[in-house]
Design a protein around this motif. Structure first.
Motif, PDB file in Angstrom:
ATOM      1  N   LYS A  24       0.958  -1.158  -0.079  1.00 22.23           N
ATOM      2  CA  LYS A  24       0.006  -0.343   0.177  1.00 22.23           C
ATOM      3  C   LYS A  24       1.004   1.227   0.031  1.00 22.23           C
ATOM      4  O   LYS A  24       0.791   2.145  -0.707  1.00 22.23           O
ATOM      5  CB  LYS A  24      -1.231   0.116   1.098  1.00 22.23           C
TER       6      LYS A  24
ATOM      7  N   THR B  26      -3.956  -2.706  -5.960  1.00 17.91           N
ATOM      8  CA  THR B  26      -3.610  -1.402  -5.178  1.00 17.91           C
ATOM      9  C   THR B  26      -3.095  -0.219  -5.952  1.00 17.91           C
ATOM     10  O   THR B  26      -3.344   0.686  -5.387  1.00 17.91           O
ATOM     11  CB  THR B  26      -2.273  -1.954  -3.929  1.00 17.91           C
TER      12      THR B  26
ATOM     13  N   TYR C 128      -6.495  -6.261   2.687  1.00 19.09           N
ATOM     14  CA  TYR C 128      -6.751  -5.190   1.679  1.00 19.09           C
ATOM     15  C   TYR C 128      -8.125  -4.876   0.980  1.00 19.09           C
ATOM     16  O   TYR C 128      -8.577  -3.857   1.133  1.00 19.09           O
ATOM     17  CB  TYR C 128      -5.550  -5.038   0.299  1.00 19.09           C
TER      18      TYR C 128
ATOM     19  N   GLU D 280      -9.038  -1.262  -0.330  1.00 12.24           N
ATOM     20  CA  GLU D 280      -8.003  -0.715  -0.698  1.00 12.24           C
ATOM     21  C   GLU D 280      -7.746  -1.411  -2.107  1.00 12.24           C
ATOM     22  O   GLU D 280      -6.619  -1.229  -2.522  1.00 12.24           O
ATOM     23  CB  GLU D 280      -6.786  -1.033   0.162  1.00 12.24           C
TER      24      GLU D 280
END
Length: 253
Positions: A160, A193, A230, A235
């Motif tokens: 990330k 991501t 995630y 995300e």
């Protein structure tokens, strides 16, 4: 601009815990002996409650540990990770982005990125990752890539942060489309991501080095867990336009 103070942060507690778990799981003796102890302990202690439950659970963990290291299991797990990654169709891009993953993976990624640059796929190569960014750039210079075509950040500790910190440097320069270079198991999470922070991403997989079966199994485990983590945090889907223009950096993990 990327706040350079972020480079001086100690490793997060999660990364330290993750490293400790990996070291433990990659030593079979440290895994097998405690599980065998848990399997037989309930039958040694006369008044131990839920004997079958404890023993059965420990047995299941032991079977899972060994079966996860079978080549067929890791191959199927890897297939699941790469099945949804689109092929690189040779489009040009604004930049080539290399994600660091440690020294063992570094040389193959440098070779791949250098070949992409020499093929005029993009005018810029950007390396991202704590402990990797600077080293990758140095190796690219040794491959004959001019310094004017190289940039890096060596502050990110997670995938990330790779995306956020890369966006904070490249997006103000007008970089929208990137060729993303990382190993096959890591590509799906990385692709999603980087899209999340506003990039158009062309995935270009870099060959993974020869690894032990235990190491391969660990990589698959972490990638699937990472996708779940995630995904729960939202995300892995593109952000709205406002968030794309102002990538949030501080406090992300």
């Amino acid at each position: 601009m990327l706040d350079q103070a972020l480079c001086n942060r100690p490793p997060s507690q999660w990364l330290e815990l993750k490293s400790a778990i990996a070291d433990w799981l990659m030593n079979p003796i440290l895994v097998v002996l405690p599980l065998l102890f848990l399997i037989f302990l309930p039958w040694i202690v006369p008044r131990f409650r839920w004997k079958r439950l404890w023993s059965g659970f420990a047995t299941l963990l032991l079977i899972t540990y060994f079966s996860a290291q079978f080549p067929l299991i890791t191959a199927v797990a890897n297939k699941g990770l790469v099945a949804f990654v689109p092929a690189d169709r040779g489009q040009s891009a604004d930049a080539i982005v290399i994600l660091g993953r440690g020294q063992v993976f570094r040389n193959s990624r440098v070779k791949v990125a250098a070949n992409l640059w020499e093929s005029q796929r993009a005018p810029l190569i950007f390396a991202s990752g704590a402990g990797d960014g600077t080293e990758i750039v140095q190796k690219l210079e040794q491959e004959g890539i001019p310094k004017t075509a190289l940039e890096e950040e060596h502050c990110s500790q997670t995938t990330k942060e790779n995306a956020l910190f890369t966006a904070s440097v490249l997006q103000p320069q007008g970089v929208k489309r990137i060729i993303l270079v990382t190993d096959p198991p890591h590509m799906l999470r990385s692709l999603l991501t980087f899209r999340n922070v506003g990039f158009e991403v062309i995935p270009h997989k870099s060959p993974a080095p020869h690894l032990t079966q235990t190491r391969k199994a660990m990589m698959m485990f972490y990638e699937y867990m990472g996708l779940v983590k995630y995904g729960i945090k939202g995300e892995l889907v593109p952000q709205n336009t406002a968030k794309r223009e102002q990538p949030q950096i501080v406090g992300q993990r």
